[in-house]
Design an enzyme around this catalytic site. Structure first.
Site, PDB file in Angstrom:
ATOM      1  N   SER A 104     -11.352   0.215  -6.238  1.00 35.17           N
ATOM      2  CA  SER A 104     -10.974   0.663  -7.583  1.00 35.17           C
ATOM      3  C   SER A 104     -12.148   0.744  -8.539  1.00 35.17           C
ATOM      4  CB  SER A 104      -9.863  -0.204  -8.166  1.00 35.17           C
ATOM      5  OG  SER A 104      -8.665   0.015  -7.489  1.00 35.17           O
ATOM      6  N   ASP A 119      -3.848   0.283  -9.811  1.00 37.75           N
ATOM      7  CA  ASP A 119      -5.250  -0.071 -10.007  1.00 37.75           C
ATOM      8  C   ASP A 119      -5.564  -0.329 -11.476  1.00 37.75           C
ATOM      9  OD1 ASP A 119      -5.338   0.412  -7.330  1.00 37.75           O
ATOM     10  OD2 ASP A 119      -6.599   2.192  -7.450  1.00 37.75           O
ATOM     11  N   SER A 146     -13.056   3.422  -9.743  1.00 35.87           N
ATOM     12  CA  SER A 146     -12.616   4.404 -10.739  1.00 35.87           C
ATOM     13  C   SER A 146     -11.793   3.735 -11.836  1.00 35.87           C
ATOM     14  CB  SER A 146     -11.820   5.521 -10.072  1.00 35.87           C
ATOM     15  OG  SER A 146     -10.716   5.006  -9.348  1.00 35.87           O
ATOM     16  N   TYR A 199      -4.521  11.949   0.695  1.00 35.29           N
ATOM     17  CA  TYR A 199      -3.773  11.058  -0.199  1.00 35.29           C
ATOM     18  C   TYR A 199      -2.692  11.854  -0.933  1.00 35.29           C
ATOM     19  CZ  TYR A 199      -2.828   7.795  -4.041  1.00 35.29           C
ATOM     20  OH  TYR A 199      -2.221   6.968  -4.962  1.00 35.29           O
ATOM     21  N   GLU A 243       0.830  -1.204   0.000  1.00 30.68           N
ATOM     22  CA  GLU A 243       0.000   0.000   0.000  1.00 30.68           C
ATOM     23  C   GLU A 243       0.865   1.255   0.000  1.00 30.68           C
ATOM     24  OE1 GLU A 243      -3.157  -0.288  -1.170  1.00 30.68           O
ATOM     25  OE2 GLU A 243      -3.377  -1.718   0.457  1.00 30.68           O
TER      26      GLU A 243
END
Length: 353
Positions: free
Chosen positions: A94, A140, A96, A189, A17
């Site tokens: 994910s 992703d 998106s 983020y 991550e």
């Protein structure tokens, strides 16, 4: 009227991550939930969108993809898009990237254009950065375009080299949604990404070979610790050691060593919680509850953080009981009924006429 269809799965990241935008390694898999897109050619150059979950974000993703395809020299006509699917939005799975891949594949299929999937992944990443404002890595988009059923995808995000690693049949993957909406484009983020860039700038002043945090070994980080304030040191420590955990996790999975893989997942969560500070009380609670249940090898938050889901590696014979127990325990502690998703590794996106 000419038309084309495409489907693209979501993904869950098993481990690795916040390493992707630092040039590191990740290990996601696709999941059996997807976005579907039907594209019909128009007589003009306009883009029209009808979606089950249409909002301003959906419009930006779709128009961003089309803009980037056209910028890349693709002759994309006007299109009507019908968008549907069963992939949860805002859960950190994910949605998106799934939407981006499905739109891109449907548009390319309808236009009769062939494009290398690596190029599609990079184009989709660029669309999300430039048109949506989320400075995401490429994990992703790559995962939803290259995954294979029954496998995790070990990806080197710097070289885009990858290997497919079989997930043992004895393992089940379950994804637990805290029901706290996950939203990457809203601030923190991007702050983490800026912090990583600042760390690289500081360390490279002494160690010119460092171009990304991927280049920093645990030993080099300790040697250069005096260059960083305590906050930036913790941020760097997460990324550096997370990359090491991904490498170890690949070996554990190749050896079907599920306890070892689970231990690495647990360490990843602790690092995300304490050093990178992207977890939430709900994510921490979900992990704590999961680890108390029979058959759980490991549990961690997954995705960018600040809400969303945990990923859990569970003995297959205990998976159904796990789903029931985690739902009851989380509801008892929070008053919220969580969603639990099947994370069985699925196939990558596909398009057809």
């Amino acid at each position: 009227m000419a038309q084309a269809r495409a489907r693209a799965p979501g993904r869950v990241n098993l481990i690795g991550e916040h390493t992707d935008y630092n040039g590191g390694c990740v290990m996601p898999c696709a999941i059996p939930y997807q976005t579907t897109v039907l594209a019909r050619e128009r007589s003009d150059s306009a883009i029209a969108i009808a979606a089950e979950f249409e909002d301003a974000g959906t419009v930006r993703y779709v128009t961003g993809i089309i803009s980037e395809l056209r910028r890349a020299g693709c002759r994309i006509p006007g299109m009507d898009f019908e968008i549907a699917g069963d992939l949860p939005v805002g859960a950190g799975l994910s949605s998106s990237a799934s939407l981006e891949a499905a739109v891109a594949l449907a548009a390319l299929e309808l236009a009769g254009i062939e494009m290398d999937r690596r190029e599609i992944a990079q184009l989709a990443q660029r669309a999300e950065i430039e048109h949506v404002g989320a400075h995401v890595g490429i994990m992703d988009q790559f995962a939803v375009l290259f995954a294979r059923a029954g496998h995790a995808l070990f990806l080197d995000t710097r070289t885009l080299e990858y290997t497919l690693v079989p997930v043992p049949a004895a393992a089940a993957i379950r994804i637990c949604d805290t029901m706290v909406k996950h939203e990457l484009a809203s601030g923190e983020y991007n702050v983490r990404r800026q912090q990583c860039e600042e760390i690289v700038k500081m360390l490279s002043a002494r160690y010119p070979e460092i171009k990304q945090l991927r280049d920093v070994t645990p030993q080099r980080l300790e040697e250069g610790k005096d260059l960083l304030d305590p906050l930036l040191y913790r941020r760097a420590r997460h990324v550096v050691w997370e990359n090491e955990r991904v490498l170890a996790a690949r070996e554990a999975l190749l050896g079907a060593d599920l306890p070892a893989f689970g231990t690495l997942m647990n360490a990843s969560h602790a690092s995300l919680r304490d050093d990178y500070e992207v977890s939430t009380p709900q994510l921490d609670l979900m992990v704590e509850l999961a680890r108390s249940l029979p058959g759980v090898y490991g549990a961690r938050m997954t995705g960018g953080g600040f809400g969303g889901c945990t990923v859990n590696l569970v003995a297959r014979q205990d998976a159904d009981a796990f789903t029931q127990s985690i739902t009851e325990h989380y509801w008892q502690r929070t008053g919220v009924v969580p969603a639990v998703y099947d994370g069985t590794p699925a196939d990558a996106a596909q398009a057809q006429r």
